[in-house]
Design an enzyme around this catalytic site. Structure first.
Site, short mmCIF file in Angstrom:
data_model
loop_
_atom_site.label_atom_id
_atom_site.label_comp_id
_atom_site.label_asym_id
_atom_site.label_seq_id
_atom_site.Cartn_x
_atom_site.Cartn_y
_atom_site.Cartn_z
N GLU A 80 26.78 -13.74 4.34
CA GLU A 80 26.67 -12.29 4.13
C GLU A 80 25.86 -11.65 5.25
OE1 GLU A 80 25.24 -12.45 0.11
OE2 GLU A 80 27.24 -13.00 -0.61
N SER A 89 30.32 -19.97 -5.88
CA SER A 89 30.89 -19.89 -7.23
C SER A 89 30.54 -21.06 -8.15
CB SER A 89 32.42 -19.72 -7.16
OG SER A 89 32.75 -18.51 -6.53
N GLU A 111 28.60 -23.66 2.44
CA GLU A 111 29.13 -22.56 1.64
C GLU A 111 30.40 -22.02 2.29
OE1 GLU A 111 25.80 -20.74 -1.02
OE2 GLU A 111 26.02 -19.56 0.78
N ASN A 156 19.91 -18.08 -5.42
CA ASN A 156 19.89 -17.05 -4.38
C ASN A 156 20.17 -15.72 -5.07
OD1 ASN A 156 20.33 -15.37 -2.22
ND2 ASN A 156 22.26 -16.33 -1.57
N HIS A 202 23.02 -17.18 6.10
CA HIS A 202 23.99 -16.91 5.02
C HIS A 202 25.16 -16.09 5.55
CE1 HIS A 202 25.75 -15.58 1.28
NE2 HIS A 202 25.06 -16.53 0.66
N GLY A 244 31.30 -16.00 -4.47
CA GLY A 244 31.55 -14.89 -5.39
C GLY A 244 33.02 -14.70 -5.75
N LYS A 290 19.99 -12.72 -4.00
CA LYS A 290 20.61 -11.66 -3.18
C LYS A 290 19.91 -10.32 -3.46
CE LYS A 290 24.84 -14.30 -3.20
NZ LYS A 290 26.22 -14.36 -2.82
P1 PGA Z 1 27.84 -17.32 -5.58
O1 PGA Z 1 26.96 -17.18 -4.25
O2 PGA Z 1 27.27 -18.47 -6.36
O3 PGA Z 1 27.66 -16.00 -6.27
O4 PGA Z 1 29.24 -17.58 -5.15
C1 PGA Z 1 26.49 -18.30 -3.57
C2 PGA Z 1 25.71 -17.86 -2.36
O5 PGA Z 1 26.06 -16.83 -1.77
O6 PGA Z 1 24.72 -18.49 -1.98
#
Ligand code: PGA
Length: 249
Positions: free
Chosen positions: A99, A210, A166, A11, A97, A172, A13
């Site tokens: 976010e 992460s 998630e 992903n 997601h 993150g 982003k």
């Molecule tokens: P990350 O993000 O691996 O940077 O923690 C995962 C995600 O948001 O899908």
């Protein structure tokens, strides 16, 4: 270590431009080494067509990261529909997601997005997960159950939906759930999905948050996990490949 197909989904982003082709090129070269893995890279919309055309022998799939809940074409400035993404060559799409939930996406809106993606025969990667405050109150299961039942309709084609667990607090942050807890949540999602939708089919459930080359080995112990949704580490070919490499070690 296992014969089941494992997903490694990147992903990206808000990351990438034409020069990022070198990242996807290297990952694409690596993919055939592990026949039992399915690799998907979800990139910004502006790169989907470019990557698809440049990768002559494609060993991975390209996905998008969100879409409008509006279908087809229409007077919605700046919006991109699932139909447009499909035409550009997207095969997968991440929806729900955290976010985007943070930006105001409601479960009802996500439901419309899932439907529009399914109408275009896109494979949906539907993200669910609790916030830290939910976890502290012991509400992980109930939060996830609500997220799933409010955004997936009984009539949806479940064969085209992959769930991604998630936990918001792990995205993150370099924090991952304890293996025992993770196993419980993944098992819960699978059994509750079957119960809620009265289906015999066990859904695929990924873990995301992460994931890196160090922790993937411990995550691989949880055999119920069908793969990983990888954010930050997928923006580097080396980091992404190291995750797959260590998973199979
Ligand atoms: P990350 O993000 O691996 O940077 O923690 C995962 C995600 O948001 O899908």
């Amino acid at each position: 270590m296992t014969n089941k197909l494992k997903y490694f989904i990147g992903n990206w982003k808000m990351f990438g431009d034409f020069s990022s082709y070198k990242i996807i090129y290297k990952i694409n070269q690596y993919v055939p080494k592990h026949k039992k893995s399915k690799v998907v890279i979800c990139v910004p919309n502006i790169l989907i067509d470019f990557f698809k055309k440049r990768l002559k022998k494609r060993n991975l799939s390209i996905g998008a990261q969100n879409c409008s809940h509006r279908e087809g074409y229409g007077p919605f400035t700046g919006a991109v529909s699932a139909k447009m993404l499909k035409k550009m060559g997207a095969e997968y799409i991440i929806l729900g997601h955290s976010e985007n939930r943070q930006e105001g996406e409601t479960p009802q809106l996500i439901k419309k997005k899932i439907l529009s993606a399914l109408n275009q025969k896109l494979n949906v990667i539907f993200c669910v997960g609790e916030k830290l405050k939910d976890k502290k109150k012991g509400k992980t299961f109930s939060v996830i159950r609500k997220q799933i039942t409010k955004s997936i309709d009984k009539k949806f084609n479940k064969n085209k939906i992959i769930l991604a667990y998630e936990p918001v607090w792990s995205i993150g942050t370099n924090k991952i759930p304890r293996v025992n807890d993770l196993e419980k949540v993944i098992k819960f999602i699978k059994s509750d999905f079957k119960r809620s939708f009265k289906t015999k089919k066990i859904p695929k459930v990924l873990y995301g948050g992460s994931v890196n080359k160090k922790n993937v080995k411990s995550l691989s112990i949880v055999k119920e996990i069908d793969g990983f949704l990888i954010g930050g580490a997928s923006q580097s070919a080396k980091k992404f490949i190291d995750i797959i490499e260590n998973y199979y070690k």
